[in-house]
Scaffold this motif. Sequence first.
Motif, PDB file in Angstrom:
ATOM      1  N   VAL A  21     -17.935  -5.496 -10.114  1.00 26.87           N
ATOM      2  CA  VAL A  21     -17.658  -6.394  -9.210  1.00 26.87           C
ATOM      3  C   VAL A  21     -18.101  -7.453  -9.012  1.00 26.87           C
ATOM      4  O   VAL A  21     -19.990  -7.627  -9.574  1.00 26.87           O
ATOM      5  CB  VAL A  21     -17.873  -5.388  -8.206  1.00 26.87           C
ATOM      6  N   ALA A  22     -17.173  -8.440  -9.675  1.00 23.42           N
ATOM      7  CA  ALA A  22     -17.959  -9.898  -8.865  1.00 23.42           C
ATOM      8  C   ALA A  22     -17.838 -10.459  -7.898  1.00 23.42           C
ATOM      9  O   ALA A  22     -16.449  -9.792  -7.047  1.00 23.42           O
ATOM     10  CB  ALA A  22     -16.800 -10.845 -10.162  1.00 23.42           C
ATOM     11  N   LEU A  23     -18.797 -10.801  -7.188  1.00 25.58           N
ATOM     12  CA  LEU A  23     -18.507 -11.367  -5.346  1.00 25.58           C
ATOM     13  C   LEU A  23     -18.812 -12.872  -5.661  1.00 25.58           C
ATOM     14  O   LEU A  23     -19.336 -13.490  -6.439  1.00 25.58           O
ATOM     15  CB  LEU A  23     -19.702 -10.552  -5.072  1.00 25.58           C
ATOM     16  N   GLY A  24     -18.220 -13.068  -4.966  1.00 25.74           N
ATOM     17  CA  GLY A  24     -18.001 -14.668  -5.131  1.00 25.74           C
ATOM     18  C   GLY A  24     -18.951 -15.938  -3.954  1.00 25.74           C
ATOM     19  O   GLY A  24     -17.673 -14.842  -2.844  1.00 25.74           O
ATOM     20  N   ALA A  25     -19.692 -16.405  -3.526  1.00 22.99           N
ATOM     21  CA  ALA A  25     -19.729 -17.110  -2.327  1.00 22.99           C
ATOM     22  C   ALA A  25     -19.107 -18.144  -2.332  1.00 22.99           C
ATOM     23  O   ALA A  25     -19.606 -19.027  -3.329  1.00 22.99           O
ATOM     24  CB  ALA A  25     -21.217 -17.493  -2.382  1.00 22.99           C
ATOM     25  N   GLY A  26     -18.199 -18.352  -1.790  1.00 22.82           N
ATOM     26  CA  GLY A  26     -17.735 -19.686  -1.666  1.00 22.82           C
ATOM     27  C   GLY A  26     -18.046 -21.268  -0.905  1.00 22.82           C
ATOM     28  O   GLY A  26     -18.649 -20.933  -0.354  1.00 22.82           O
ATOM     29  N   HIS A  27     -17.987 -21.790  -1.995  1.00 24.10           N
ATOM     30  CA  HIS A  27     -18.166 -23.622  -1.700  1.00 24.10           C
ATOM     31  C   HIS A  27     -19.724 -23.067  -2.094  1.00 24.10           C
ATOM     32  O   HIS A  27     -20.193 -22.732  -3.130  1.00 24.10           O
ATOM     33  CB  HIS A  27     -18.015 -23.716  -0.131  1.00 24.10           C
TER      34      HIS A  27
ATOM     35  N   PHE B 137     -20.748 -24.531  14.167  1.00 24.00           N
ATOM     36  CA  PHE B 137     -21.703 -25.171  14.306  1.00 24.00           C
ATOM     37  C   PHE B 137     -22.633 -23.912  13.831  1.00 24.00           C
ATOM     38  O   PHE B 137     -23.697 -23.650  13.571  1.00 24.00           O
ATOM     39  CB  PHE B 137     -22.095 -23.732  15.477  1.00 24.00           C
ATOM     40  N   VAL B 138     -22.452 -23.406  12.286  1.00 23.12           N
ATOM     41  CA  VAL B 138     -22.686 -23.130  11.457  1.00 23.12           C
ATOM     42  C   VAL B 138     -22.317 -23.253   9.553  1.00 23.12           C
ATOM     43  O   VAL B 138     -21.864 -24.077   9.371  1.00 23.12           O
ATOM     44  CB  VAL B 138     -22.769 -21.407  10.605  1.00 23.12           C
ATOM     45  N   LYS B 139     -22.464 -22.876   8.601  1.00 27.94           N
ATOM     46  CA  LYS B 139     -22.401 -23.860   7.311  1.00 27.94           C
ATOM     47  C   LYS B 139     -22.100 -22.610   6.481  1.00 27.94           C
ATOM     48  O   LYS B 139     -23.137 -22.349   6.115  1.00 27.94           O
ATOM     49  CB  LYS B 139     -24.085 -25.015   6.991  1.00 27.94           C
ATOM     50  N   GLU B 140     -20.695 -22.693   6.496  1.00 27.10           N
ATOM     51  CA  GLU B 140     -20.393 -21.377   5.075  1.00 27.10           C
ATOM     52  C   GLU B 140     -20.832 -20.944   4.357  1.00 27.10           C
ATOM     53  O   GLU B 140     -21.264 -20.075   4.324  1.00 27.10           O
ATOM     54  CB  GLU B 140     -18.984 -22.229   4.570  1.00 27.10           C
ATOM     55  N   TYR B 141     -21.218 -22.409   3.339  1.00 29.11           N
ATOM     56  CA  TYR B 141     -21.885 -22.227   2.059  1.00 29.11           C
ATOM     57  C   TYR B 141     -23.399 -21.375   1.866  1.00 29.11           C
ATOM     58  O   TYR B 141     -23.607 -20.430   1.944  1.00 29.11           O
ATOM     59  CB  TYR B 141     -22.251 -23.357   1.150  1.00 29.11           C
ATOM     60  N   GLU B 142     -24.288 -21.577   3.265  1.00 29.67           N
ATOM     61  CA  GLU B 142     -25.972 -20.384   3.650  1.00 29.67           C
ATOM     62  C   GLU B 142     -25.002 -19.179   4.502  1.00 29.67           C
ATOM     63  O   GLU B 142     -25.467 -18.047   3.821  1.00 29.67           O
ATOM     64  CB  GLU B 142     -26.148 -21.089   4.740  1.00 29.67           C
ATOM     65  N   ILE B 143     -24.282 -19.189   5.269  1.00 27.98           N
ATOM     66  CA  ILE B 143     -23.562 -18.110   6.010  1.00 27.98           C
ATOM     67  C   ILE B 143     -22.708 -17.011   4.515  1.00 27.98           C
ATOM     68  O   ILE B 143     -23.341 -15.884   4.137  1.00 27.98           O
ATOM     69  CB  ILE B 143     -22.904 -18.062   7.339  1.00 27.98           C
ATOM     70  N   ILE B 144     -21.980 -17.978   3.820  1.00 31.82           N
ATOM     71  CA  ILE B 144     -21.971 -16.917   3.012  1.00 31.82           C
ATOM     72  C   ILE B 144     -22.446 -16.354   2.459  1.00 31.82           C
ATOM     73  O   ILE B 144     -22.156 -15.482   1.249  1.00 31.82           O
ATOM     74  CB  ILE B 144     -20.483 -17.650   2.565  1.00 31.82           C
ATOM     75  N   MET B 145     -23.102 -17.172   1.672  1.00 33.52           N
ATOM     76  CA  MET B 145     -24.402 -15.843   0.715  1.00 33.52           C
ATOM     77  C   MET B 145     -25.325 -15.147   0.691  1.00 33.52           C
ATOM     78  O   MET B 145     -25.692 -14.774   0.826  1.00 33.52           O
ATOM     79  CB  MET B 145     -25.161 -17.924   0.655  1.00 33.52           C
ATOM     80  N   GLN B 146     -25.416 -15.626   2.903  1.00 33.53           N
ATOM     81  CA  GLN B 146     -26.127 -14.075   3.224  1.00 33.53           C
ATOM     82  C   GLN B 146     -25.296 -13.156   2.604  1.00 33.53           C
ATOM     83  O   GLN B 146     -26.306 -12.412   2.534  1.00 33.53           O
ATOM     84  CB  GLN B 146     -26.821 -15.004   4.223  1.00 33.53           C
ATOM     85  N   MET B 147     -23.705 -14.047   3.330  1.00 28.57           N
ATOM     86  CA  MET B 147     -23.211 -12.047   3.676  1.00 28.57           C
ATOM     87  C   MET B 147     -22.484 -11.663   1.953  1.00 28.57           C
ATOM     88  O   MET B 147     -22.915  -9.993   1.800  1.00 28.57           O
ATOM     89  CB  MET B 147     -22.119 -12.682   4.244  1.00 28.57           C
TER      90      MET B 147
ATOM     91  N   LYS C 102     -24.015  -7.722  -2.046  1.00 30.96           N
ATOM     92  CA  LYS C 102     -24.608  -7.028  -3.144  1.00 30.96           C
ATOM     93  C   LYS C 102     -25.556  -5.661  -3.555  1.00 30.96           C
ATOM     94  O   LYS C 102     -25.328  -5.467  -4.341  1.00 30.96           O
ATOM     95  CB  LYS C 102     -24.960  -8.354  -4.031  1.00 30.96           C
ATOM     96  N   SER C 103     -26.638  -6.121  -2.573  1.00 29.80           N
ATOM     97  CA  SER C 103     -27.485  -4.964  -2.344  1.00 29.80           C
ATOM     98  C   SER C 103     -26.795  -3.664  -1.581  1.00 29.80           C
ATOM     99  O   SER C 103     -26.929  -2.771  -2.355  1.00 29.80           O
ATOM    100  CB  SER C 103     -28.597  -5.200  -1.138  1.00 29.80           C
ATOM    101  N   VAL C 104     -25.510  -3.211  -1.414  1.00 35.63           N
ATOM    102  CA  VAL C 104     -25.210  -1.946  -0.838  1.00 35.63           C
ATOM    103  C   VAL C 104     -24.686  -1.499  -1.692  1.00 35.63           C
ATOM    104  O   VAL C 104     -24.733  -0.664  -2.632  1.00 35.63           O
ATOM    105  CB  VAL C 104     -23.811  -2.630   0.385  1.00 35.63           C
TER     106      VAL C 104
ATOM    107  N   HIS D 193     -15.010 -16.532   2.098  1.00 35.55           N
ATOM    108  CA  HIS D 193     -15.010 -17.088   2.793  1.00 35.55           C
ATOM    109  C   HIS D 193     -14.955 -17.305   3.893  1.00 35.55           C
ATOM    110  O   HIS D 193     -14.825 -16.669   4.649  1.00 35.55           O
ATOM    111  CB  HIS D 193     -13.816 -18.413   2.186  1.00 35.55           C
ATOM    112  N   MET D 194     -14.829 -19.153   5.122  1.00 31.24           N
ATOM    113  CA  MET D 194     -14.868 -18.064   6.196  1.00 31.24           C
ATOM    114  C   MET D 194     -13.698 -19.500   6.542  1.00 31.24           C
ATOM    115  O   MET D 194     -13.995 -21.004   5.691  1.00 31.24           O
ATOM    116  CB  MET D 194     -16.108 -19.153   6.779  1.00 31.24           C
ATOM    117  N   ASN D 195     -12.913 -19.559   7.589  1.00 30.03           N
ATOM    118  CA  ASN D 195     -12.537 -20.479   8.370  1.00 30.03           C
ATOM    119  C   ASN D 195     -12.888 -21.504   9.664  1.00 30.03           C
ATOM    120  O   ASN D 195     -13.734 -20.894   9.869  1.00 30.03           O
ATOM    121  CB  ASN D 195     -10.761 -19.575   8.180  1.00 30.03           C
TER     122      ASN D 195
END
Length: 147
Positions: A5-11, A21-31, A36-38, A89-91
């Motif tokens: 499975v390929a996972l893409g952390a957007g941006h 109030f958050v930065k998408e690139y940071e939150i999405i990478m964490q998610m 990936k771990s699961v 991604h996040m909106n």
Amino acid sequence: MAKIVALGAGHGLPDPGACDFVKEYEIIMQMTLKVKSVLERHNVEVVLTRTSDHSLSSASDLQQNKREDLERRVEIVNKSGAELLVEFHMNAGGGTRYKTLYYSENDQIQTIHMTVSNYLRLFDIRDRGIKVRKNLRVLQVKPKVAY
């Protein structure tokens, strides 16, 4: 043989994605790393399209950077033999909602969407439905098995 499975952390910087109030690139990478771990705990081989806070391009022009970054992401997925790409991604607004964008029409997309949607409902994240988007470059990958 393990599923891939390929996972893409957007941006990725210099394009931070949605910012409020958050930065998408940071939150999405964490998610992405949590997913990936699961998956790895369930013997799924995971390929990441981004592994740092930065895009896969060094172009200084933002539009050129985005184009090159997307092309490299698509290349990574196509070369990996992945059977599925999940791009996160996040909106910037509109509350907590989930939607599925897909390129290839396949009955399995409904099953995948509903499985994810049912799980996210536990966190009060509402389903915005399934949308066919053939014009998004990142969705134009060639997975081993089309989902």
